[in-house]
Design an enzyme around this catalytic site. Sequence first.
Site, short mmCIF file in Angstrom:
data_model
loop_
_atom_site.label_atom_id
_atom_site.label_comp_id
_atom_site.label_asym_id
_atom_site.label_seq_id
_atom_site.Cartn_x
_atom_site.Cartn_y
_atom_site.Cartn_z
CD GLN A 12 -31.65 -7.06 -62.95
OE1 GLN A 12 -31.00 -8.05 -63.28
NE2 GLN A 12 -31.99 -6.83 -61.70
CB SER A 95 -26.73 -6.08 -68.39
OG SER A 95 -26.74 -7.10 -67.41
#
Length: 309
Positions: A12, A95
């Site tokens: 993100q 992530s």
Amino acid sequence: MDTGSAFLFPGQGSQQVGMLGALIQKESIVSRTLSEASYLVDVDLLKLIQEGPAADLDATCNTQPALLACSVALWRLWEHFRGGGGLPAFVAGHSLGEYSALVAARVLDFGDALRLVRQRGLYMQEAVPVGQGGMLAVVGLDDAKVSAICVETVQDGEVLSAANYNAPGQVVVAGSNTAIERARPAFLNAGARMAKPLAVSVPSHCRLMDPVCQQLEADFASVGFAKPVIPVVQNVSASLTTDAEEIRSNLIRQVSQPVLWAASVKCIADQGVTRFFECGPGRVLAGLGKRMQPAVQVVGLEDRKAYLC
């Protein structure tokens, strides 16, 4: 297998309306992958990626499957141009990007990965009410100093800790907004060149995400994890693994544990890798990679010219 290359998949923060625009128009593999993803999660990701609005794309429950779909689309395009050969020696993802890496390594089925990250995003949004948690990028302080200031500034019931160790002198912290507001001037007073709030809707990779780990554990129980065909470097360990159950366990814990990105890239470079490919929108990881390993080549796959490398 190309022993001198590794693929890195972004998380993100790399998303923006219009990402992969030229490739969506010119490469049917890309548009088909995004359409497939839209069908699998019952959200028009293709339209959201092309047209927005940005606020909807930036909602965590949409960002996660959208970025996964974009990264897998680029991976499939790479495989197409390479005729199915020339797999990289290693993969890693930052992530959320770890899910994309696991699809590339054939640990996770694309549909399973999409459904998992869609649920992951929903759980993360539900775990912390909007406005109560956030993330802050700190540049110019060493890791120990950042952690010490986090400990010094939290008050009763608050959470604040290092979330992403992105590069030497570049750490992202996550936690309660009240603690972030108190810590920001402390970072600057300690000599940080920058302490910038990030435009995110959830505080990832800190204890506030512990409930998400429990929810994901139930979802993961029904999903098959295969032995990777490419060794994976995972966020929580920054070490190579080819064990499917270890990958499953680490992936569950990842959402509330810090991302050891600098150590992960070093682990790969220490294996003799000389070329990294950023397999996703933007150039965030390419910039970090060059900063940490200036001698290596870093290529972004959103640029169509990269497929001639």
